[in-house]
Design a protein around this motif. Structure first.
Motif, PDB file in Angstrom:
ATOM      1  N   LEU A 125       4.485  -3.864 -12.334  1.00 47.51           N
ATOM      2  CA  LEU A 125       5.563  -3.625 -11.380  1.00 47.51           C
ATOM      3  C   LEU A 125       6.359  -4.891 -11.117  1.00 47.51           C
ATOM      4  O   LEU A 125       7.589  -4.843 -10.955  1.00 47.51           O
ATOM      5  CB  LEU A 125       4.988  -3.078 -10.068  1.00 47.51           C
ATOM      6  N   ARG A 126       5.666  -6.025 -11.094  1.00 48.02           N
ATOM      7  CA  ARG A 126       6.364  -7.294 -10.884  1.00 48.02           C
ATOM      8  C   ARG A 126       7.250  -7.625 -12.089  1.00 48.02           C
ATOM      9  O   ARG A 126       8.394  -8.084 -11.927  1.00 48.02           O
ATOM     10  CB  ARG A 126       5.354  -8.410 -10.630  1.00 48.02           C
ATOM     11  N   GLU A 127       6.748  -7.398 -13.281  1.00 49.45           N
ATOM     12  CA  GLU A 127       7.529  -7.667 -14.489  1.00 49.45           C
ATOM     13  C   GLU A 127       8.788  -6.808 -14.544  1.00 49.45           C
ATOM     14  O   GLU A 127       9.817  -7.231 -15.061  1.00 49.45           O
ATOM     15  CB  GLU A 127       6.673  -7.411 -15.724  1.00 49.45           C
ATOM     16  N   ARG A 128       8.700  -5.594 -14.012  1.00 49.21           N
ATOM     17  CA  ARG A 128       9.857  -4.697 -14.021  1.00 49.21           C
ATOM     18  C   ARG A 128      10.719  -4.860 -12.775  1.00 49.21           C
ATOM     19  O   ARG A 128      11.692  -4.121 -12.581  1.00 49.21           O
ATOM     20  CB  ARG A 128       9.392  -3.246 -14.153  1.00 49.21           C
ATOM     21  N   ASN A 129      10.335  -5.795 -11.926  1.00 44.49           N
ATOM     22  CA  ASN A 129      11.102  -6.130 -10.733  1.00 44.49           C
ATOM     23  C   ASN A 129      11.245  -4.936  -9.782  1.00 44.49           C
ATOM     24  O   ASN A 129      12.281  -4.753  -9.147  1.00 44.49           O
ATOM     25  CB  ASN A 129      12.499  -6.653 -11.117  1.00 44.49           C
ATOM     26  N   ILE A 130      10.188  -4.132  -9.684  1.00 42.07           N
ATOM     27  CA  ILE A 130      10.218  -2.989  -8.763  1.00 42.07           C
ATOM     28  C   ILE A 130       9.014  -3.018  -7.809  1.00 42.07           C
ATOM     29  O   ILE A 130       8.779  -2.045  -7.100  1.00 42.07           O
ATOM     30  CB  ILE A 130      10.252  -1.647  -9.519  1.00 42.07           C
ATOM     31  N   LEU A 131       8.268  -4.118  -7.794  1.00 42.71           N
ATOM     32  CA  LEU A 131       7.100  -4.197  -6.921  1.00 42.71           C
ATOM     33  C   LEU A 131       7.538  -4.237  -5.461  1.00 42.71           C
ATOM     34  O   LEU A 131       8.351  -5.055  -5.061  1.00 42.71           O
ATOM     35  CB  LEU A 131       6.281  -5.448  -7.243  1.00 42.71           C
ATOM     36  N   HIS A 132       6.991  -3.314  -4.686  1.00 47.71           N
ATOM     37  CA  HIS A 132       7.288  -3.250  -3.255  1.00 47.71           C
ATOM     38  C   HIS A 132       5.999  -2.890  -2.538  1.00 47.71           C
ATOM     39  O   HIS A 132       5.524  -1.755  -2.623  1.00 47.71           O
ATOM     40  CB  HIS A 132       8.370  -2.197  -2.979  1.00 47.71           C
ATOM     41  N   ARG A 133       5.425  -3.850  -1.830  1.00 45.81           N
ATOM     42  CA  ARG A 133       4.170  -3.614  -1.123  1.00 45.81           C
ATOM     43  C   ARG A 133       4.396  -3.734   0.378  1.00 45.81           C
ATOM     44  O   ARG A 133       5.154  -4.600   0.846  1.00 45.81           O
ATOM     45  CB  ARG A 133       3.088  -4.588  -1.588  1.00 45.81           C
ATOM     46  N   LEU A 134       3.752  -2.883   1.119  1.00 45.89           N
ATOM     47  CA  LEU A 134       3.934  -2.856   2.566  1.00 45.89           C
ATOM     48  C   LEU A 134       3.030  -3.869   3.253  1.00 45.89           C
ATOM     49  O   LEU A 134       1.964  -4.227   2.743  1.00 45.89           O
ATOM     50  CB  LEU A 134       3.618  -1.461   3.104  1.00 45.89           C
ATOM     51  N   SER A 135       3.454  -4.302   4.431  1.00 46.31           N
ATOM     52  CA  SER A 135       2.601  -5.151   5.263  1.00 46.31           C
ATOM     53  C   SER A 135       1.410  -4.325   5.733  1.00 46.31           C
ATOM     54  O   SER A 135       1.462  -3.085   5.751  1.00 46.31           O
ATOM     55  CB  SER A 135       3.385  -5.662   6.463  1.00 46.31           C
ATOM     56  N   PRO A 136       0.315  -4.966   6.125  1.00 50.62           N
ATOM     57  CA  PRO A 136      -0.849  -4.200   6.608  1.00 50.62           C
ATOM     58  C   PRO A 136      -0.509  -3.243   7.742  1.00 50.62           C
ATOM     59  O   PRO A 136      -0.986  -2.102   7.762  1.00 50.62           O
ATOM     60  CB  PRO A 136      -1.815  -5.300   7.054  1.00 50.62           C
ATOM     61  N   ASP A 137       0.324  -3.678   8.678  1.00 54.39           N
ATOM     62  CA  ASP A 137       0.686  -2.808   9.805  1.00 54.39           C
ATOM     63  C   ASP A 137       1.493  -1.609   9.336  1.00 54.39           C
ATOM     64  O   ASP A 137       1.288  -0.474   9.795  1.00 54.39           O
ATOM     65  CB  ASP A 137       1.472  -3.593  10.851  1.00 54.39           C
ATOM     66  N   ALA A 138       2.449  -1.853   8.437  1.00 61.08           N
ATOM     67  CA  ALA A 138       3.283  -0.758   7.926  1.00 61.08           C
ATOM     68  C   ALA A 138       2.445   0.225   7.118  1.00 61.08           C
ATOM     69  O   ALA A 138       2.610   1.443   7.229  1.00 61.08           O
ATOM     70  CB  ALA A 138       4.418  -1.311   7.077  1.00 61.08           C
ATOM     71  N   LEU A 139       1.532  -0.317   6.304  1.00 57.79           N
ATOM     72  CA  LEU A 139       0.670   0.547   5.498  1.00 57.79           C
ATOM     73  C   LEU A 139      -0.203   1.417   6.397  1.00 57.79           C
ATOM     74  O   LEU A 139      -0.356   2.623   6.155  1.00 57.79           O
ATOM     75  CB  LEU A 139      -0.196  -0.300   4.569  1.00 57.79           C
ATOM     76  N   GLU A 140      -0.775   0.812   7.430  1.00 63.26           N
ATOM     77  CA  GLU A 140      -1.632   1.570   8.345  1.00 63.26           C
ATOM     78  C   GLU A 140      -0.848   2.689   9.018  1.00 63.26           C
ATOM     79  O   GLU A 140      -1.339   3.820   9.156  1.00 63.26           O
ATOM     80  CB  GLU A 140      -2.233   0.635   9.398  1.00 63.26           C
ATOM     81  N   LYS A 141       0.391   2.397   9.402  1.00 59.94           N
ATOM     82  CA  LYS A 141       1.222   3.398  10.067  1.00 59.94           C
ATOM     83  C   LYS A 141       1.531   4.555   9.124  1.00 59.94           C
ATOM     84  O   LYS A 141       1.428   5.730   9.501  1.00 59.94           O
ATOM     85  CB  LYS A 141       2.525   2.753  10.555  1.00 59.94           C
ATOM     86  N   MET A 142       1.902   4.245   7.885  1.00 58.57           N
ATOM     87  CA  MET A 142       2.267   5.292   6.926  1.00 58.57           C
ATOM     88  C   MET A 142       1.058   6.135   6.545  1.00 58.57           C
ATOM     89  O   MET A 142       1.165   7.358   6.384  1.00 58.57           O
ATOM     90  CB  MET A 142       2.903   4.668   5.687  1.00 58.57           C
ATOM     91  N   LEU A 143      -0.086   5.496   6.424  1.00 59.86           N
ATOM     92  CA  LEU A 143      -1.298   6.252   6.101  1.00 59.86           C
ATOM     93  C   LEU A 143      -1.695   7.155   7.272  1.00 59.86           C
ATOM     94  O   LEU A 143      -2.181   8.274   7.058  1.00 59.86           O
ATOM     95  CB  LEU A 143      -2.446   5.309   5.753  1.00 59.86           C
ATOM     96  N   ASP A 144      -1.485   6.674   8.484  1.00 60.53           N
ATOM     97  CA  ASP A 144      -1.789   7.478   9.658  1.00 60.53           C
ATOM     98  C   ASP A 144      -0.942   8.744   9.668  1.00 60.53           C
ATOM     99  O   ASP A 144      -1.439   9.850   9.949  1.00 60.53           O
ATOM    100  CB  ASP A 144      -1.535   6.668  10.925  1.00 60.53           C
ATOM    101  N   VAL A 145       0.340   8.609   9.327  1.00 62.16           N
ATOM    102  CA  VAL A 145       1.241   9.768   9.257  1.00 62.16           C
ATOM    103  C   VAL A 145       0.766  10.738   8.180  1.00 62.16           C
ATOM    104  O   VAL A 145       0.686  11.951   8.396  1.00 62.16           O
ATOM    105  CB  VAL A 145       2.689   9.317   8.967  1.00 62.16           C
ATOM    106  N   TYR A 146       0.447  10.189   7.022  1.00 63.38           N
ATOM    107  CA  TYR A 146       0.033  11.042   5.900  1.00 63.38           C
ATOM    108  C   TYR A 146      -1.219  11.841   6.249  1.00 63.38           C
ATOM    109  O   TYR A 146      -1.255  13.061   6.051  1.00 63.38           O
ATOM    110  CB  TYR A 146      -0.215  10.192   4.654  1.00 63.38           C
ATOM    111  N   PHE A 147      -2.243  11.176   6.730  1.00 65.10           N
ATOM    112  CA  PHE A 147      -3.510  11.857   6.978  1.00 65.10           C
ATOM    113  C   PHE A 147      -3.459  12.758   8.217  1.00 65.10           C
ATOM    114  O   PHE A 147      -4.252  13.689   8.318  1.00 65.10           O
ATOM    115  CB  PHE A 147      -4.648  10.837   7.094  1.00 65.10           C
ATOM    116  N   ARG A 148      -2.524  12.517   9.098  1.00 60.27           N
ATOM    117  CA  ARG A 148      -2.400  13.385  10.277  1.00 60.27           C
ATOM    118  C   ARG A 148      -1.594  14.640   9.976  1.00 60.27           C
ATOM    119  O   ARG A 148      -1.936  15.726  10.445  1.00 60.27           O
ATOM    120  CB  ARG A 148      -1.747  12.618  11.441  1.00 60.27           C
TER     121      ARG A 148
END
Length: 540
Positions: A125-148
């Motif tokens: 993903l880095r080589e293709r210049n499309i790597l986008h990773r969330l911060s721990p807080d953002a990831l936790e929030k998005m996972l909370d939405v998904y699983f709820r």
């Protein structure tokens, strides 16, 4: 999901010196335990208790319990094993035929091995210049939405296992990005800013691009991960000209799942109970989605019920998924039961080659009526609570049910059908279902929970709109006024849904075009239609 629930599951794991994880114990054994045919609790770098007591070296060997090879009934190898060799070589008189056989993983399933896979995905993903990773807080929030708000409808992952792997940097980015694509679809608009994306559509596109790149590059050797990710990618839609749209990805998910044998019972396959439950959940999720999508867009179902013998989904299959109550526990199970009837409605009435009879229609009518009567009390619709969301899953089940009712009963011609052999149409029953869909949509709009609706809400609304148009074309003055009001409610629902599910805007545009065409021939002049050419800054 209650505050902090995701954090609770993602807590730091206990020392592996103290207790090896169950996943490692299942996949790895030492030579001594393997030769003695006893359970081994060894882990990489941690000798098993048996070898410690015996004071001998604990040497780990590869286990062949990680992956599964599926041999179908017509496969020559299946015949040779079960019908030719087994009667002569098996020591058991009651030898049982099985179709799933354990084989080596084909990749390193250890913690280090999985971390290496993730690192390789990051590199691509880095080589293709499309790597986008969330911060721990953002990831936790998005996972909370998904699983709820999504996992309860399509429980294709094991929540606790997934979150623990995220914490350890062992969660495949293919699955993670496919999951985040869905989370970005239904999350609160304020949460989009946490992702670092400009808009909901931008966030969906970012996560989809990463998942697609990883899938195309074949960078996840875990076949179950591929099934899961591609299924979640089937919720992607960016326009009517998409070459790889929802139907494309859903078809791949079906094919991959069948290649693993997920469509067949694992009762005789010596598979762990946990794995069997996950496979059963994944298969029924795919089947539910295939049936609803087929009924939505008028394409033949990918799955034939004649090829499947997977046990019906039960609430016990949802154990350990951190569900909040009966409504959440039973929703997917009831949708699985409904999908069987829904599938028969589609294949009976809308097959290219007509083969149905009045008796088949009568049986479908009876099955639908019995289904509704047998819906558990906790899933019987009593309204939607705006603050807690209680009742939303009941609303979604009722939407799906009435979607099926309309498909079964909708009339074939507004001018009347003189073909005596056409026994399908039943206007009163179809209109009653459309009216109920409209009333439920009114409740959801009042509770401000439209963004959390499952995607089958869109075809349920569109089918209801079709019935209201039918009423507009055939009713008297009062009937037309009622139909106009109901049509407005459905159109408002589609308008609100389009931010989360862009396909809703496309369908709405088609419907508006129909309204304008009818207006030109003096139908329902009172119905005001807003300009939907540009919605949320996008053209439809």
């Amino acid at each position: 999901m209650p505050d902090g629930s995701i954090s609770d599951v993602m807590e730091k794991p206990k020392s592996r010196r103290n207790r090896p994880r169950a996943e490692d114990r299942i996949r790895i054994a030492c030579r001594r335990c393997n030769s003695k045919k006893v359970k081994c609790d060894a882990a990489p770098g941690v000798p098993c208790s048996g070898c410690q007591i015996a004071q001998v070296d604990c040497t780990l060997i590869d286990s062949k319990r990680g992956r599964t090879f599926y041999a179908g009934d017509s496969f020559s190898l299946t015949y040779a094993i079960h019908d030719v060799l087994a009667p002569f070589l098996s020591e058991r008189l009651n030898y049982q035929k099985r179709l799933h056989f354990p084989i080596a993983d084909g990749f390193d399933p250890s913690d280090i091995g999985r971390e290496n896979i993730v690192n390789g995905q990051v590199t691509l993903l880095r080589e293709r210049n499309i790597l986008h990773r969330l911060s721990p807080d953002a990831l936790e929030k998005m996972l909370d939405v998904y699983f709820r708000w999504f996992h309860l409808a399509f429980p294709v992952v094991s929540q606790q296992n997934f979150l623990q792997k995220c914490l350890r940097n062992q969660m495949s980015l293919l699955v993670l990005n496919a999951l985040l694509l869905v989370a970005a679809t239904i999350c609160d608009p304020a949460d989009i800013a946490l992702t670092g994306c400009e808009s909901r559509q931008h966030a969906r596109a970012v996560f989809y691009a990463q998942a697609k790149a990883l899938y195309d590059a074949d960078l996840d050797p875990d076949k179950v991960n591929n099934v899961t990710a591609v299924f979640l990618m089937s919720f992607w839609w960016s326009g009517s000209n998409d070459e790889k749209d929802s139907w494309h990805w859903l078809g791949i998910a079906v094919s991959l799942a069948q290649s693993l044998g997920m469509h067949r019972s694992t009762a005789k396959s010596h598979m762990s109970d946990e794995k069997s439950k996950l496979w059963r959940r994944i298969w029924w999720c795919i089947r539910i989605r295939d049936t609803l999508t087929s009924g939505s867009i008028g394409r033949p179902q990918h799955i034939s019920h004649m090829d499947c013998d997977v046990e019906m989904l039960e609430s016990s299959d949802m154990a350990n998924e951190n569900l909040l109550g009966g409504e959440e526990e039973m929703y997917a199970c009831q949708m699985a039961r409904l999908s069987i009837i829904f599938s028969r409605v589609v294949s009976s009435r809308y097959a290219a080659v007509e083969s149905a009879s009045p008796s088949q229609k009568a049986q479908l009518e009876s099955d639908l009526e019995n289904f509704r009567l047998q819906v558990p009390a906790v899933l019987q619709y009593k309204g939607v609570h705006g603050e807690t969301g209680r009742g939303l899953w009941s609303a979604m089940l009722l939407m799906a049910y009435n979607f099926g009712v309309i498909l079964l009963y909708r009339p074939t011609s507004a001018r009347g059908d003189t073909n005596a052999s056409n026994f399908w149409g039943d206007r009163p029953k179809a209109m009653a279902a459309a009216n109920e869909v409209t009333r439920v949509m009114e409740d959801i709009l009042s509770s401000s929970l439209v963004r959390l609706c499952q995607i089958h809400t869109i075809p349920a609304l569109f089918n209801s709109l079709s019935m209201h148009v039918f009423s507009l074309c055939t009713s008297g003055t009062i009937g037309r006024e009622l139909a106009e009001n109901r049509a407005r409610t459905c159109m408002l629902g589609l308008t609100c849904l389009q931010e989360s599910w862009p396909v809703s805007g496309w369908i709405l545009k088609l419907f508006v075009d129909i309204i304008e065409r009818l207006r030109q021939v003096n139908f329902f002049d009172l119905l005001e239609v807003p300009n939907y050419d540009t919605i949320d800054g996008r053209s439809y």
